[in-house]
Design an enzyme around this catalytic site. Structure first.
Site, mmCIF file in Angstrom:
data_model
loop_
_atom_site.group_PDB
_atom_site.id
_atom_site.type_symbol
_atom_site.label_atom_id
_atom_site.label_comp_id
_atom_site.label_asym_id
_atom_site.label_seq_id
_atom_site.Cartn_x
_atom_site.Cartn_y
_atom_site.Cartn_z
ATOM 1 C CE LYS A 1 -4.830 -0.496 -8.361
ATOM 2 N NZ LYS A 1 -3.449 -0.758 -8.771
ATOM 3 C CE LYS B 1 -9.621 -1.968 -15.422
ATOM 4 N NZ LYS B 1 -9.471 -2.986 -14.353
ATOM 5 C CB THR C 1 -8.441 -1.564 -9.756
ATOM 6 O OG1 THR C 1 -7.168 -1.837 -9.159
ATOM 7 C CG2 THR C 1 -8.514 -0.090 -10.136
#
Lengths: 295, 295, 295, 295
Positions: free
Chosen positions: D173, D242, D97
């Site tokens: 994503k 994050k 990711t």
């Protein structure tokens, strides 16, 4: 007063006026700017024009820099070699509004070379820089500060010493710029509210800036909102967005939630999405009005 | 100056000072307050004490009221019968901070009876009310305004006429109170940021309120934050919460999104949840610090 | 099964289907609706049509009501006299989505008269009401619940008992409606993000609703966003705005900050300002796209 | 099925399971991991263990990588030399990711060398990776996709092709992870609301996840909130923070305001400030409860 040998890097709207004031105060000033025209203009006032950023450092006692942002400072200060050209014990006083992270890197880069470092970010627009009326927040070790404070005299209406850690001055600057953005958004939303109820922004802001909010920030930006006078920009939306980004980064490293900064991030982004990057950031009032579908 | 026959309902911290100034200006003032002690104190200055709210209206040319909120106004003005006791063509000047909805109801209730109505909300704290230095925003039909404006002289440092629709004055007041709340939250978040980086709130706010933000709102509330002087409250958190609620209601009726008002709603709620309803609303600085887990 | 004598007030899109299921289950149902057409339709299925809301209460063992909001309940239940017409020990099961404050008032009004009260708000759209597949959250004193639970059988796919305080059922309903709004806003923002990067909302939502978010709420509202199928509305923006308002009121009374509810308040207000009150509330996706200036 | 020569870099909780499934499918897999223990474990299943990241590239037809974040990918892929070790026309399928910016850099780095590049980020937790039930979103040029899609079979429950630009898969994503965070915050606030009114989070969430919100994300995270089971973390708060940062960056580059992402940024920051970085990110429910001062 002692005439000193001074370097000055960065002669944009702010720096040109500041370098001019140092010349008028009788100092020997060597200047450099990425685009040379501004340097030429100062040569007429008695400045020496260096051929590149590095050479500005040769033989000066104090180096001033007034650059736009982290990237400009990295290029003109860290990568140019000027720090290696400066004599031992010279002091660099940096007037830029920078990220806390870069300031820490600069402090280390100067210490390693035995150079003094004073962070001295400024509050005030170009006209105030030219007239020597800036508010300057300054922080650095005592010996460096002692050398620099007399040089801030011709630049500032008032100097605010903030201790011996340069980071502290930048934090005050960042937090202050956040408060300016918040003042603008506050007037933007309040004006949208009064307009929706039939009271023009001008009438409302006249009351506020003439009484409870009779302060420079509100008078200046409130005036622009009242007159819908967003172009040419005094301080561009894109720069305001960058400043709020600095506040959010500083907040993030220390885990400080700042919901007003988050709102500002989103309303500034909306202005940029609308193609308003070059309007004055008081045009946040247009975003608030648009959201309420007020013409 | 013409001495006039005046009624005054509502002798709290604000109203007592205002009624006192009308007496000092030489007017014949009849007063009433829910708790009688404040009325007794004014009797010593020459006021007549009415036995109930209704009787205040008998024979007066102008009725002033300075009440806390919608509920107090509904009880003492709409339900008390005072509007029916007022002589034809008398004017009621209402200094309360009210919802837009209630103001519309009041305008209709006065018009129906041939009475004048002026909305004249005030900016200023009790000490400023006592010294006659309030900023008063006034709106109402021309003939009613003509009767009332001379009476505002002894109360105000400045009067701001806002047109002929009373709602406009209340909207300005509501929007102004929102801006005060936003100023406090802005200082709260900015201070949490600087504190997290080692700069005390006091040092930071001294710079701001001494330069860009040198305005009464910032000096007053910034001072309280700098000193952490939240009790006794000058203006309670619970009243600040009510004021932001008035802004949100006014925004809702006209479909004006106000994200800063939404943030204020949530941070004020958090303060109330923490049991801080009676602290000064500058204690929003404690909420910001708590969220960042700063001691 | 015992055939019972049942009253049913409120035959809108939801209530008509629910009353129909009670008839099909073999109960004797007396109905009333503010506009008579829906009652006539149920008469064909065997319902008795009462002449007014009050008469519905005469001689029934259980009264059901499925009304739109606080105002409708206040009129048809509290002000109509039906509570005085109900026999002692009858039970009222109220399927409306109401404010916590009104539910408390209703509980007291029923207790005072020796009537049982069950709050039984429902989740599901009109087609689900007609097919008897609602999710019903029910709370009330044990004896009242005992009478009511068998009557919920023909209405519900599943019944969720929530204890003996009716307020608890309404709180679950309010919180659930908030989560639906949050799901919509989440898809709205995520779709604006992917669209800005060249991935159509349809492609993105297909992945999400076909995997991690394979749930009725996401499939239904995600489908509407994917197809931009906002009219005619399944659930209007104005009703969504009302529901989020119920969540905010319930949060306010207990001092619970809900920043997501605050965001929803502002984006829904923006939609209403844009004249989109009658679109399905999945049209919040248009607000997100507009803010990003995506066509 | 064709047995292929495959490289696999990154054998953390996710990668170990994925590499294992490729071995079980009969491929010849060469592995490398920064800490060697995981590689040793796979050697027992038949994997070849490379001495460094670079050598993994020698002679393989397809290189898989499953790394934690931008920094790990920069080190192990861009800086390690593996791209120069890969044979011409080999394909790299990257399951990480990542930020949109880094993906663009990777696309260019692969094209310059005549290598294929497929972005194939995954949804699912480590147990799902081990059982081969991941949802994988994949995008890349047609010829690269043709080589890679058969290899995704043993890894995925379902593969979602997203076109020929790898950035598109990463955007899906990122947007999906944002929706997961929003689902958690939505349950956190809704639960604080019901708890404040006497309904335990467990009772409320049972209704929601058993009906309208019967989807994997809600059942999983709702279960953790209901049980207050935040440690050991399935997905840490710091990683959630994050991920929301990636959404905010992607939104910023395309000027997409995302107020829900801004709220998540602040509530996650508050959790980190409270020392909760290592709790599961469903512990956002603790932040919501704390703000409401619910025990």
């Amino acid at each position: 007063m002692n005439s000193m040998r001074i370097g000055f890097i960065g002669l944009g709207a702010m720096g040109a006026g500041m370098a001019g004031n140092l010349l008028k105060a009788g100092h020997a000033v060597t200047v450099w700017n990425r685009s040379p025209a501004a340097a030429e203009a100062l040569a007429k006032l008695g400045a020496n024009v260096a051929k590149d950023a590095r050479s500005v450092g040769e033989g000066v006692q104090v180096l001033h820099s007034m650059l736009a942002n982290d990237a400009a400072v990295r290029a003109a200060i860290l990568d140019s070699g000027v720090l290696d050209a400066l004599p031992k014990a010279a002091v660099h006083v940096n007037h830029a509004t920078l990220s806390v992270a870069l300031v820490r890197e600069l402090v280390e880069a100067h210490e390693r070379r035995g150079l003094g470092y004073v962070a001295a970010p400024v509050f005030g627009r170009p006209d105030v820089a030219a007239s020597g009326g800036l508010n300057i927040v300054a922080a650095g070790k005592a010996d460096a500060m002692a050398k620099v404070l007399p040089l801030l005299e011709p630049l500032a209406g008032k100097v605010w010493p903030m201790g011996d850690d340069p980071v502290r001055a930048n934090v005050v600057k960042i937090a202050g710029n956040f408060m300016i953005g918040a003042a603008i958004e506050s007037m933007a939303e309040a004006s949208a509210l009064t307009r929706a109820h039939g009271v023009p922004a001008k009438d409302f802001l006249e009351v506020m800036t003439g009484s409870l909010f009779a302060a420079p920030v509100f008078k200046t930006y409130g005036g622009l909102i009242a007159e819908e006078n967003y172009s040419p920009a005094g301080f561009k939306m894109s720069l305001g967005f960058k400043d709020i980004g600095l506040a959010r980064s500083a907040a993030e490293t220390e885990r400080v939630p700042m919901p007003f900064a988050s709102v500002l991030h989103d309303t500034l982004l909306e202005a940029l999405a609308a193609g308003e990057a070059d309007l004055d950031w008081s045009a946040l009032a247009k975003v608030a009005a648009r959201r309420a579908h007020i013409g």
